[in-house]
Design a protein around this motif. Structure first.
Motif, PDB file in Angstrom:
ATOM      1  N   PHE A  41     -58.394  20.453  34.612  1.00 35.15           N
ATOM      2  CA  PHE A  41     -57.827  20.268  33.275  1.00 35.15           C
ATOM      3  C   PHE A  41     -57.966  18.810  32.846  1.00 35.15           C
ATOM      4  O   PHE A  41     -58.150  17.921  33.658  1.00 35.15           O
ATOM      5  CB  PHE A  41     -56.358  20.693  33.241  1.00 35.15           C
ATOM      6  N   SER A  42     -57.892  18.606  31.547  1.00 41.43           N
ATOM      7  CA  SER A  42     -57.862  17.246  30.991  1.00 41.43           C
ATOM      8  C   SER A  42     -56.871  17.240  29.840  1.00 41.43           C
ATOM      9  O   SER A  42     -56.694  18.222  29.132  1.00 41.43           O
ATOM     10  CB  SER A  42     -59.252  16.813  30.535  1.00 41.43           C
ATOM     11  N   GLN A  80     -52.522   5.067  24.675  1.00 45.81           N
ATOM     12  CA  GLN A  80     -53.063   6.406  24.911  1.00 45.81           C
ATOM     13  C   GLN A  80     -53.452   6.540  26.384  1.00 45.81           C
ATOM     14  O   GLN A  80     -54.190   5.721  26.923  1.00 45.81           O
ATOM     15  CB  GLN A  80     -54.297   6.628  24.026  1.00 45.81           C
ATOM     16  N   LEU A  81     -52.948   7.580  27.042  1.00 44.05           N
ATOM     17  CA  LEU A  81     -53.211   7.846  28.448  1.00 44.05           C
ATOM     18  C   LEU A  81     -54.136   9.057  28.536  1.00 44.05           C
ATOM     19  O   LEU A  81     -53.841  10.109  27.985  1.00 44.05           O
ATOM     20  CB  LEU A  81     -51.873   8.140  29.147  1.00 44.05           C
ATOM     21  N   GLU A  82     -55.287   8.889  29.224  1.00 46.03           N
ATOM     22  CA  GLU A  82     -56.259   9.976  29.396  1.00 46.03           C
ATOM     23  C   GLU A  82     -56.233  10.408  30.860  1.00 46.03           C
ATOM     24  O   GLU A  82     -56.371   9.580  31.750  1.00 46.03           O
ATOM     25  CB  GLU A  82     -57.671   9.505  29.032  1.00 46.03           C
ATOM     26  N   LEU A  83     -56.061  11.722  31.112  1.00 46.99           N
ATOM     27  CA  LEU A  83     -55.962  12.262  32.470  1.00 46.99           C
ATOM     28  C   LEU A  83     -56.941  13.392  32.678  1.00 46.99           C
ATOM     29  O   LEU A  83     -57.173  14.203  31.782  1.00 46.99           O
ATOM     30  CB  LEU A  83     -54.572  12.852  32.715  1.00 46.99           C
ATOM     31  N   GLU A  84     -57.472  13.450  33.908  1.00 46.23           N
ATOM     32  CA  GLU A  84     -58.212  14.621  34.361  1.00 46.23           C
ATOM     33  C   GLU A  84     -57.669  14.945  35.738  1.00 46.23           C
ATOM     34  O   GLU A  84     -57.398  14.042  36.525  1.00 46.23           O
ATOM     35  CB  GLU A  84     -59.712  14.333  34.472  1.00 46.23           C
ATOM     36  N   GLY A  85     -57.514  16.220  36.013  1.00 44.91           N
ATOM     37  CA  GLY A  85     -56.973  16.595  37.304  1.00 44.91           C
ATOM     38  C   GLY A  85     -57.284  18.026  37.659  1.00 44.91           C
ATOM     39  O   GLY A  85     -57.938  18.742  36.908  1.00 44.91           O
ATOM     40  N   ASN A  86     -56.763  18.431  38.811  1.00 38.21           N
ATOM     41  CA  ASN A  86     -56.995  19.780  39.321  1.00 38.21           C
ATOM     42  C   ASN A  86     -55.681  20.321  39.871  1.00 38.21           C
ATOM     43  O   ASN A  86     -54.810  19.556  40.299  1.00 38.21           O
ATOM     44  CB  ASN A  86     -58.031  19.768  40.448  1.00 38.21           C
ATOM     45  N   CYS A  87     -55.568  21.660  39.870  1.00 41.02           N
ATOM     46  CA  CYS A  87     -54.432  22.322  40.492  1.00 41.02           C
ATOM     47  C   CYS A  87     -54.858  23.736  40.868  1.00 41.02           C
ATOM     48  O   CYS A  87     -55.850  24.249  40.359  1.00 41.02           O
ATOM     49  CB  CYS A  87     -53.213  22.334  39.580  1.00 41.02           C
ATOM     50  N   LYS A  88     -54.086  24.359  41.747  1.00 42.71           N
ATOM     51  CA  LYS A  88     -54.456  25.691  42.215  1.00 42.71           C
ATOM     52  C   LYS A  88     -54.035  26.785  41.250  1.00 42.71           C
ATOM     53  O   LYS A  88     -54.730  27.772  41.086  1.00 42.71           O
ATOM     54  CB  LYS A  88     -53.836  25.960  43.583  1.00 42.71           C
ATOM     55  N   THR A  89     -52.862  26.609  40.589  1.00 46.94           N
ATOM     56  CA  THR A  89     -52.376  27.683  39.729  1.00 46.94           C
ATOM     57  C   THR A  89     -52.057  27.143  38.351  1.00 46.94           C
ATOM     58  O   THR A  89     -51.834  25.943  38.162  1.00 46.94           O
ATOM     59  CB  THR A  89     -51.099  28.313  40.311  1.00 46.94           C
TER      60      THR A  89
END
Length: 187
Positions: free
Chosen positions: A175-176, A124-133
């Motif tokens: 987002f996550s 299981q891969l858990e991600l959190e990140g950001n983006c402009k659009t």
């Protein structure tokens, strides 16, 4: 018939001592002294040659001892380097970089997205990140779903970065998500 001459012959002192036997004996003595002197000079010359050779050999012995010390130090360093190399090989063999991490190193996959957290638990891969659009976020999630595994979207929220001193304001999406890696194994 025998004849005897009993007449006294007067010899001078010089004739008395300069008889052939005496001259021969004196010559033999001088010859012996000359040969002795010649042998002595030859021996002295040989002794000086031997002494210089001994000095050269002593210098060679010192140089050889120095080289042996350097060789000992170099062998110790070689053994230490071989031991370190064995440790590096062992660590290199044990340390396998999961294949899915190369996905995140590709700038094409990460275009417009920056990650703040990445965790792996089993498959299981858990991600959190950001983006402009939202379009960038959708493109990223689609690539993760196609290349890594099934994505389960958790949440996305609109946030604002504001710098009052510069009078600067930017909206971005945080987002996550989680992804179950293909074949149930982290590659």
């Amino acid at each position: 018939m025998l004849r005897f001459n009993f007449a006294d012959v007067k010899e001078s002192r010089l004739e008395k001592y300069l008889k052939p036997d005496v001259i021969f004996a004196v010559l033999i003595v001088f010859l012996a002294l000359a040969v002795g002197a010649l042998m002595e000079s030859n021996l002295k010359e040989e002794v000086s040659v031997v002494k210089s050779r001994i000095a050269q050999l002593e210098a060679e012995k010192k140089r050889l001892r120095k080289i042996e010390k350097q060789e000992k130090v170099l062998r110790e360093k070689q053994q230490e380097l071989e031991r370190k190399l064995a440790i590096v090989r062992e660590l290199s063999e044990r340390r396998k970089v999961p294949a899915f991490l190369y996905f995140f190193a590709d700038p094409e996959n990460m275009q417009g997205v920056w990650l703040t957290s990445l965790a792996v638990k089993g498959n299981q891969l858990e991600l959190e990140g950001n983006c402009k659009t939202l379009e960038e976020m959708y493109r990223f999630i689609d690539k993760v779903d196609r290349k890594l595994g099934t994505v389960t979207f958790k949440e996305a929220k609109l946030e604002t970065f504001e710098e009052e001193k510069l009078n600067f304001k930017v909206n971005y999406y945080n987002f996550s998500l989680s992804a179950e890696l293909k074949n149930g194994v982290s590659n």
